[in-house]
Design a protein around this motif. Structure first.
Motif, short mmCIF file in Angstrom:
data_model
loop_
_atom_site.label_atom_id
_atom_site.label_comp_id
_atom_site.label_asym_id
_atom_site.label_seq_id
_atom_site.Cartn_x
_atom_site.Cartn_y
_atom_site.Cartn_z
N THR A 127 43.99 25.26 38.26
CA THR A 127 42.79 26.07 38.01
C THR A 127 41.65 25.55 38.88
O THR A 127 41.88 25.18 40.03
CB THR A 127 42.40 26.16 36.52
N THR A 128 40.46 25.51 38.36
CA THR A 128 39.28 25.23 39.19
C THR A 128 38.18 24.61 38.34
O THR A 128 38.20 24.72 37.10
CB THR A 128 38.76 26.53 39.82
N GLY A 129 37.24 23.99 38.99
CA GLY A 129 36.08 23.45 38.28
C GLY A 129 35.02 24.50 37.99
O GLY A 129 34.05 24.21 37.28
N PHE A 130 35.16 25.70 38.52
CA PHE A 130 34.20 26.78 38.25
C PHE A 130 34.53 27.44 36.91
O PHE A 130 35.70 27.52 36.52
CB PHE A 130 34.23 27.82 39.36
N PRO A 131 33.54 27.96 36.21
CA PRO A 131 33.75 28.55 34.88
C PRO A 131 34.32 29.97 34.96
O PRO A 131 33.70 30.95 34.53
CB PRO A 131 32.35 28.54 34.27
N ILE A 132 35.51 30.10 35.48
CA ILE A 132 36.13 31.41 35.63
C ILE A 132 36.58 31.97 34.28
O ILE A 132 36.69 31.24 33.29
CB ILE A 132 37.35 31.34 36.58
N ASP A 135 22.33 38.72 44.33
CA ASP A 135 22.02 38.90 45.74
C ASP A 135 23.19 38.52 46.64
O ASP A 135 23.21 38.85 47.84
CB ASP A 135 20.77 38.11 46.13
N GLN A 136 24.19 37.82 46.08
CA GLN A 136 25.42 37.53 46.82
C GLN A 136 26.49 38.60 46.56
O GLN A 136 27.24 38.98 47.45
CB GLN A 136 25.97 36.16 46.40
N VAL A 137 26.50 39.08 45.32
CA VAL A 137 27.54 40.01 44.89
C VAL A 137 27.41 41.36 45.57
O VAL A 137 28.40 41.94 46.06
CB VAL A 137 27.53 40.17 43.35
N LYS A 138 26.19 41.89 45.62
CA LYS A 138 26.01 43.25 46.12
C LYS A 138 26.45 43.40 47.57
O LYS A 138 27.20 44.33 47.90
CB LYS A 138 24.57 43.69 45.94
N PRO A 139 26.05 42.53 48.49
CA PRO A 139 26.53 42.69 49.87
C PRO A 139 28.04 42.48 50.01
O PRO A 139 28.68 43.14 50.84
CB PRO A 139 25.74 41.64 50.66
N VAL A 192 34.12 41.05 40.62
CA VAL A 192 33.56 41.43 39.32
C VAL A 192 33.50 40.21 38.40
O VAL A 192 32.48 39.94 37.74
CB VAL A 192 34.39 42.55 38.67
N MET A 193 34.60 39.45 38.34
CA MET A 193 34.65 38.27 37.48
C MET A 193 33.63 37.22 37.92
O MET A 193 32.93 36.61 37.09
CB MET A 193 36.06 37.69 37.47
N LEU A 194 33.53 36.99 39.23
CA LEU A 194 32.55 36.01 39.73
C LEU A 194 31.13 36.43 39.37
O LEU A 194 30.28 35.59 39.08
CB LEU A 194 32.68 35.86 41.24
N SER A 195 30.89 37.72 39.38
CA SER A 195 29.57 38.23 39.02
C SER A 195 29.31 38.08 37.53
O SER A 195 28.25 37.58 37.11
CB SER A 195 29.45 39.70 39.42
N THR A 242 33.65 49.50 37.28
CA THR A 242 32.93 48.24 37.20
C THR A 242 32.54 47.74 38.59
O THR A 242 31.44 47.25 38.81
CB THR A 242 33.77 47.18 36.48
N PHE A 243 33.49 47.87 39.55
CA PHE A 243 33.19 47.44 40.90
C PHE A 243 32.07 48.29 41.50
O PHE A 243 31.17 47.76 42.18
CB PHE A 243 34.46 47.54 41.76
N SER A 244 32.10 49.58 41.26
CA SER A 244 31.06 50.47 41.80
C SER A 244 29.69 50.08 41.27
O SER A 244 28.68 50.21 41.97
CB SER A 244 31.37 51.92 41.44
N SER A 245 29.67 49.59 40.03
CA SER A 245 28.36 49.19 39.44
C SER A 245 27.78 48.00 40.17
O SER A 245 26.55 47.80 40.15
CB SER A 245 28.54 48.89 37.96
N LEU A 246 28.62 47.19 40.82
CA LEU A 246 28.10 46.04 41.58
C LEU A 246 27.25 46.51 42.76
O LEU A 246 26.35 45.79 43.21
CB LEU A 246 29.25 45.17 42.08
N LEU A 247 27.57 47.67 43.28
CA LEU A 247 26.82 48.20 44.43
C LEU A 247 25.42 48.64 44.03
O LEU A 247 24.54 48.84 44.89
CB LEU A 247 27.58 49.37 45.04
N GLU A 248 25.22 48.81 42.72
CA GLU A 248 23.93 49.33 42.25
C GLU A 248 23.01 48.22 41.73
O GLU A 248 21.87 48.46 41.39
CB GLU A 248 24.18 50.34 41.12
#
Length: 498
Positions: free
Chosen positions: A204-209, A56-60, A45-48, A491-497
């Motif tokens: 931490t990380t270089g990604f904008p988490i 197109d990466q999140v849904k699968p 969810v956070m990555l999305s 929120t996670f279920s909404s990723l499937l949609e």
């Protein structure tokens, strides 16, 4: 002649697999699989939401996680060594379904921050359950103290009869300690309530988490601020188990009193038959065996807490296995034995009662009200306390020599008074009997914190307020946990949609 050379290049070595990895895998199955699923969902969810992964990466990925959670029978899994641990097993399933996309879920995180988050989630769940049992014990003390506010007991110091009090007053003393222990536990729970996710391996990380979002999704109050501390600072372990230990050290002292009070020689606590076991050979015996179980379970629980704290001694201030997997799993036994103590003690205290006839006999035999006679002489006869103390001591000495009750000791008192002051006392024999009665002793002690009914009622109001405040703090946490779980699923279920 030498035998074939053993190939040691293949991971894992069979002995390492047998002695470490298999047990860790079983521990994850029992304690962490559900929490890992929650972390995976929250992280996706956070990555999305941050745009680190595209729709197109999140849904699968979401669909694959949903399928894994729905179809994998975790309890039936057997560790084969094909994958290093449960984390890599789940990642392998994702990659089997999605190819390289399956590895994208691990973007901007590490097993380091995941592990400590898993441990905190598991501790949080166990602590919430144990907290409820501690609350129940505190309420049991309050209810019993209210009912027994005027039930006389003999209070002991140094193992000897000292003064009369009431069972309610005694229970309130134990309750005060329990409430202070619960306050210490509440502070320790605060340290569990900060989320390590986003620390990744260390920095931490270089990604904008969004670390705050991860904390909210998993029901934590806030993130742990320092990323190094997320994976190195195990004070959430040492602090919690230190606070837990004190609960059982202190309850063990109360339980020992219950054993002493129920002994044949003292006998002021009557243990009902539902908590008594009989001897196999001595038909006269009534053995209050549950007290012994509570005593040894309290000691075992405190010892298990010591193991957790001592294991951290002189370990490096960094990510390390000394504070992880097997150690955490060992600590969970603390909650099992600790729960048994709290539940059994609440039931026992509710059922046990004071043998009032035995209390009076013990009180008479030991002259436990003699202090009030001295106090009465100071108030009503105008004597110094030292004079009054000498008269009271001589009175009790005469009574004990004759093996009679203090109530029948007026002649001893009168002679001692005349010997000390050169005059007769103004106290009549009826006044004397009143002065040395247990009821008078208790009713006079109407000071703050004393056993007199009014003082005890005032104290009980305070205890109820303290418990309500503590219960409210934990209830707010529980509501946050539950609300976060519901929100995460939605929120996670909404990723499937998408």
């Amino acid at each position: 002649m030498t035998g074939p050379v053993k190939d040691t290049s293949q991971f894992p070595d069979p002995v390492y697999k047998e002695t470490v990895l298999s047990d860790l895998f079983e521990g994850v199955k029992a304690n962490y699989a559900g929490h890992m699923a929650a972390i995976n969902k929250a992280h996706l969810v956070m990555l999305s939401e941050t745009g680190i992964l595209q729709p197109d990466q999140v849904k699968p990925l979401a669909a694959a996680l949903f399928e894994i959670d729905d179809n994998v029978d975790v309890a039936s899994l057997v560790y084969t060594g094909e994958h290093e641990d449960y984390f890599f097993y789940v990642e392998a399933l994702l990659r089997r379904k999605l190819g390289d996309l399956g590895g994208m879920l691990h973007t901007a995180r590490s097993r380091n921050d995941m592990d400590h988050t898993l441990f905190k989630l598991a501790l949080r769940t166990r602590m919430d359950r144990l907290w409820g049992e501690a609350e129940n014990l505190a309420r049991t003390f309050i209810h019993k103290a209210e009912r027994e506010a005027e039930t006389l007991i003999v209070a002991y110091t140094h193992g000897q009869p000292a003064q009369p009090s009431t069972f309610g007053h005694y229970l309130c003393a134990a309750l005060e300690v329990l409430l202070r222990d619960m306050e210490r536990l509440a502070l320790a729970i605060d340290t569990i309530d900060h989320c390590p996710m986003g620390a990744a391996a260390i920095t931490t990380t270089g990604f904008p988490i969004d670390r705050q979002r991860m904390a909210v999704l998993l029901g934590f109050e806030t993130p742990v601020l320092n990323s190094y501390g997320c994976i190195a600072s195990v004070d959430y372990v040492t602090g919690l188990y230190s606070a837990l230990k004190l609960v059982y050290v202190h309850l063990g002292r109360l339980i020992q009193d219950l054993a002493f009070w129920s002994s044949f020689e003292v006998g002021q606590l009557y243990v009902p038959n539902s908590f008594v076991q009989i001897s196999s050979i001595m038909p006269q015996k009534r053995n209050p065996v549950p007290i012994e179980h509570m005593r040894h379970l309290s000691a075992v629980t405190a010892g298990r807490c010591d193991v957790m704290v001592d294991t951290m001694r002189n370990t490096p201030f960094t990510d390390m296995n000394d504070s992880e997997g097997e150690v955490q799993q060992a600590g969970y036994a603390t909650f099992e034995s600790g729960s048994r103590v709290l539940r059994l003690l609440a039931a026992f205290v509710s059922a046990a009662r004071i043998d009032e006839d035995r209390v009076r006999k013990n009180a008479d035999a030991a002259c436990v009200t003699i202090t009030e006679l001295a106090d009465t002489l100071v108030r009503d006869e105008g004597l110094s306390f030292r004079q009054a103390h000498e008269i009271a001591a001589a009175t009790s000495k005469g009574v004990l020599a004759e093996e009679t009750s203090l109530r029948e000791g007026f002649n001893h008192f009168k002679a001692a008074f005349a010997q000390e002051t050169g005059r007769d006392p103004r106290l009549s024999s009826d006044d004397y009997r009143t002065a040395v009665s247990p009821e008078r002793f208790v009713s006079c002690r109407d000071r703050l914190g004393g056993p007199a009914p009014q003082a005890l009622r005032h104290a009980l109001v305070s205890y109820r307020d303290q418990l309500a405040a503590l219960a409210s703090r934990q209830s707010a946490r529980r509501q946050r946990y539950d609300a976060a779980a519901i929100a995460l699923d939605q929120t996670f279920s909404s990723l499937l949609e998408t």
